[in-house]
Motif scaffolding. Structure first.
Motif, PDB file in Angstrom:
ATOM      1  N   ALA A   1       0.825  -1.208   0.000  1.00  0.00           N
ATOM      2  CA  ALA A   1       0.000   0.000   0.000  1.00  0.00           C
ATOM      3  C   ALA A   1       0.856   1.253   0.000  1.00  0.00           C
ATOM      4  CB  ALA A   1      -0.919  -0.006   1.223  1.00  0.00           C
ATOM      5  N   ARG A   2       1.879   1.274   0.845  1.00  0.00           N
ATOM      6  CA  ARG A   2       2.750   2.442   0.941  1.00  0.00           C
ATOM      7  C   ARG A   2       3.493   2.695  -0.371  1.00  0.00           C
ATOM      8  NH1 ARG A   2       5.625   0.629   4.599  1.00  0.00           N
ATOM      9  NH2 ARG A   2       7.379  -0.077   3.317  1.00  0.00           N
ATOM     10  N   ASP A   3       4.095   1.631  -0.911  1.00  0.00           N
ATOM     11  CA  ASP A   3       4.869   1.784  -2.149  1.00  0.00           C
ATOM     12  C   ASP A   3       3.973   2.117  -3.336  1.00  0.00           C
ATOM     13  OD1 ASP A   3       7.060   1.182  -0.634  1.00  0.00           O
ATOM     14  OD2 ASP A   3       7.257  -0.877  -1.345  1.00  0.00           O
ATOM     15  N   THR A   4       2.792   1.498  -3.368  1.00  0.00           N
ATOM     16  CA  THR A   4       1.842   1.776  -4.442  1.00  0.00           C
ATOM     17  C   THR A   4       1.398   3.230  -4.414  1.00  0.00           C
ATOM     18  OG1 THR A   4       1.019  -0.498  -4.476  1.00  0.00           O
ATOM     19  CG2 THR A   4      -0.419   1.193  -5.393  1.00  0.00           C
ATOM     20  N   ALA A   5       1.050   3.721  -3.222  1.00  0.00           N
ATOM     21  CA  ALA A   5       0.609   5.104  -3.090  1.00  0.00           C
ATOM     22  C   ALA A   5       1.688   6.071  -3.536  1.00  0.00           C
ATOM     23  CB  ALA A   5       0.216   5.389  -1.637  1.00  0.00           C
ATOM     24  N   GLN A   6       2.919   5.774  -3.170  1.00  0.00           N
ATOM     25  CA  GLN A   6       4.018   6.659  -3.524  1.00  0.00           C
ATOM     26  C   GLN A   6       4.190   6.758  -5.035  1.00  0.00           C
ATOM     27  OE1 GLN A   6       7.637   5.652  -1.481  1.00  0.00           O
ATOM     28  NE2 GLN A   6       8.291   7.775  -1.412  1.00  0.00           N
TER      29      GLN A   6
ATOM     30  N   LEU B   1       1.879   5.966  -7.427  1.00  0.00           N
ATOM     31  CA  LEU B   1       0.691   6.547  -8.060  1.00  0.00           C
ATOM     32  C   LEU B   1       0.656   8.062  -7.911  1.00  0.00           C
ATOM     33  CD1 LEU B   1      -2.076   4.011  -6.993  1.00  0.00           C
ATOM     34  CD2 LEU B   1      -1.152   4.328  -9.284  1.00  0.00           C
ATOM     35  N   GLN B   2       0.886   8.543  -6.705  1.00  0.00           N
ATOM     36  CA  GLN B   2       0.769   9.965  -6.450  1.00  0.00           C
ATOM     37  C   GLN B   2       1.959  10.756  -6.999  1.00  0.00           C
ATOM     38  OE1 GLN B   2      -1.901  11.508  -5.167  1.00  0.00           O
ATOM     39  NE2 GLN B   2      -2.984   9.572  -4.978  1.00  0.00           N
ATOM     40  N   ALA B   3       3.146  10.186  -6.942  1.00  0.00           N
ATOM     41  CA  ALA B   3       4.335  10.921  -7.371  1.00  0.00           C
ATOM     42  C   ALA B   3       4.538  10.901  -8.875  1.00  0.00           C
ATOM     43  CB  ALA B   3       5.575  10.353  -6.673  1.00  0.00           C
ATOM     44  N   HIS B   4       4.140   9.799  -9.536  1.00  0.00           N
ATOM     45  CA  HIS B   4       4.516   9.631 -10.936  1.00  0.00           C
ATOM     46  C   HIS B   4       3.339   9.422 -11.892  1.00  0.00           C
ATOM     47  CE1 HIS B   4       8.407   9.575  -9.188  1.00  0.00           C
ATOM     48  NE2 HIS B   4       8.259   8.402  -8.621  1.00  0.00           N
ATOM     49  N   TYR B   5       2.123   9.290 -11.373  1.00  0.00           N
ATOM     50  CA  TYR B   5       0.936   9.171 -12.221  1.00  0.00           C
ATOM     51  C   TYR B   5      -0.174  10.086 -11.685  1.00  0.00           C
ATOM     52  CZ  TYR B   5       3.339   5.000 -13.975  1.00  0.00           C
ATOM     53  OH  TYR B   5       4.259   4.144 -14.535  1.00  0.00           O
ATOM     54  N   PRO B   6       0.107  11.374 -11.518  1.00  0.00           N
ATOM     55  CA  PRO B   6      -0.885  12.279 -10.920  1.00  0.00           C
ATOM     56  C   PRO B   6      -2.079  12.529 -11.839  1.00  0.00           C
ATOM     57  CG  PRO B   6       0.946  13.545 -11.802  1.00  0.00           C
ATOM     58  CD  PRO B   6       1.342  12.092 -11.920  1.00  0.00           C
ATOM     59  N   GLU B   7      -3.215  12.780 -11.210  1.00  0.00           N
ATOM     60  CA  GLU B   7      -4.438  13.154 -11.915  1.00  0.00           C
ATOM     61  C   GLU B   7      -4.877  12.112 -12.937  1.00  0.00           C
ATOM     62  OE1 GLU B   7      -6.333  16.175 -11.320  1.00  0.00           O
ATOM     63  OE2 GLU B   7      -5.099  15.953  -9.532  1.00  0.00           O
ATOM     64  N   ARG B   8      -4.616  10.856 -12.640  1.00  0.00           N
ATOM     65  CA  ARG B   8      -5.029   9.788 -13.555  1.00  0.00           C
ATOM     66  C   ARG B   8      -6.362   9.154 -13.147  1.00  0.00           C
ATOM     67  NH1 ARG B   8      -2.836   9.956 -18.537  1.00  0.00           N
ATOM     68  NH2 ARG B   8      -0.561  10.136 -18.482  1.00  0.00           N
ATOM     69  N   LEU B   9      -6.786   9.371 -11.914  1.00  0.00           N
ATOM     70  CA  LEU B   9      -8.040   8.781 -11.452  1.00  0.00           C
ATOM     71  C   LEU B   9      -9.222   9.612 -11.903  1.00  0.00           C
ATOM     72  CD1 LEU B   9      -9.630   6.713  -9.767  1.00  0.00           C
ATOM     73  CD2 LEU B   9      -9.268   8.204  -7.778  1.00  0.00           C
ATOM     74  N   GLY B  10     -10.145   8.988 -12.652  1.00  0.00           N
ATOM     75  CA  GLY B  10     -11.389   9.631 -13.033  1.00  0.00           C
ATOM     76  C   GLY B  10     -12.445   9.399 -11.966  1.00  0.00           C
ATOM     77  N   ILE B  11     -12.823   8.135 -11.790  1.00  0.00           N
ATOM     78  CA  ILE B  11     -13.707   7.734 -10.701  1.00  0.00           C
ATOM     79  C   ILE B  11     -13.252   6.374 -10.185  1.00  0.00           C
ATOM     80  CG2 ILE B  11     -15.759   8.998 -11.482  1.00  0.00           C
ATOM     81  CD1 ILE B  11     -16.810   6.309 -12.603  1.00  0.00           C
ATOM     82  N   ALA B  12     -13.612   6.092  -8.947  1.00  0.00           N
ATOM     83  CA  ALA B  12     -13.382   4.775  -8.364  1.00  0.00           C
ATOM     84  C   ALA B  12     -14.718   4.250  -7.863  1.00  0.00           C
ATOM     85  CB  ALA B  12     -12.383   4.860  -7.209  1.00  0.00           C
TER      86      ALA B  12
END
Length: 329
Positions: free
Chosen positions: A163-168, A170-181
């Motif tokens: 979870a920690r590594d995934t969040a890092q 996603l947020q650091a290198h794939y920003p603004e990619r989430l449309g909806i969950a």
């Protein structure tokens, strides 16, 4: 420049002209590196980073430099199907073969399906899927839909390291990619946990999360609003009874690899010695080290004062980690 009020404060919005000025400012701050990585430093890419940093150009440039360094170190475009095939086999995470009604890629996530591989294998597969969706897709949208099935989910499915590594990442290198969950039929224990975490999330983030329950007619209408239920898997209430077909998925993902490689060959070929297809590995490495040394203060310095190309975004917050923990685990 204008502002929108939200429960968590004031959210900045800019006109197209104002955004373009900010993009140019970021390119100026990054310097000649922007020309060496035209795909990563395109206007659209920089805009995503700007929005993630509330249009603060200095923080945006620092964040984007961190991504360039991370990509040079981790080389996500080099991950191949053979490296992740075992992790993909159980269908815990996969890119659906359909888009949502806005033309966005759909990721199916089934956290109740246990992974038999190491945390690093899980993260590598996630990155592989993200790269495929971004660089080799029929979608005309930069954002994605996360469709999460909670069947079989319980607290034993949690992995704080992943979870920690995934969040890092996603947020650091794939920003603004989430449309909806879309959280499909989460158990009561998850709902309680969500209520504790929600206050720590930014309003614009948790507003993208939709809870859907199959016994609730209004929830079913939400699914139909966003997705073609003829194509959606039956475990989400859709009419697709085939579900995840590993053999067909493997063929599709392997066929996509050549296009991803071609895109990044073009990205790096503009910089002499940085081409990912260079015959000389030592020359390529030397060029990458030179670029890393020019990415000053992107992620901080190591103890001996040298830049560390493997470190990630220092702006990552507990808010960022919380949503990722909920979605991916």
């Amino acid at each position: 420049m204008s502002f929108k009020r939200s429960k968590s404060g004031t959210e900045k919005t800019l006109s197209t002209e104002e955004e373009q000025i900010k993009v140019l400012e970021v390119k100026k701050l990054i310097g000649p590196i922007a020309e060496k990585c035209p795909v990563l430093c395109s206007d659209a890419s920089i805009l995503r980073y700007l929005r993630a940093r509330s249009y603060n150009t200095k923080k945006t440039a620092k964040m984007l430099k961190g991504t360039i360094k991370w990509r040079l170190e981790f080389k996500p475009e080099k991950i191949q199907w053979v490296d992740v095939a075992q992790e993909a086999e159980r269908g815990r995470l996969y890119k659906a073969d359909y888009l949502d009604k806005q033309g966005r890629n759909v990721f199916v996530i089934r956290p109740g399906v246990q992974s038999t591989n190491t945390p690093m294998a899980q993260i590598k597969y996630l990155i592989y899927c993200l790269e495929n969706a971004i660089w080799n897709s029929d979608s005309n949208q930069g954002q994605m839909v996360w469709l999460i099935d909670f069947q079989g989910w319980n607290t034993s499915c949690l992995s704080m390291k992943v979870a920690r590594d995934t969040a890092q990442i996603l947020q650091a290198h794939y920003p603004e990619r989430l449309g909806i969950a879309i959280f499909y039929n989460p158990p009561k224990m998850f709902e309680s946990f969500w209520m504790m975490v929600k206050p720590f999330l930014e309003t614009k983030t948790h507003k993208k999360v939709i809870f859907v329950y199959p016994a609730n007619a209004r929830s079913c209408a939400v699914m139909e609003e966003h997705l073609d239920m003829e194509k959606v898997e039956s475990y989400f209430g859709g009419k697709n009874t085939v579900g995840f077909n590993y053999e067909a998925y493997a063929r599709k993902m392997k066929a996509d690899e050549s296009n991803i490689s071609r895109i990044f060959d073009l990205c790096y070929s503009s910089s002499p010695g940085l081409s990912v297809t260079s015959a000389s590995v030592s020359e390529e490495a030397s060029s990458e080290i030179a670029i890393c040394s020019n990415l000053e203060d992107a992620d901080g310095s190591s103890a001996n004062g040298k830049q560390d190309c493997s470190r990630m975004d220092p702006y990552l917050t507990e808010k960022d980690r919380s949503l990722s923990w909920l979605i991916w685990h």
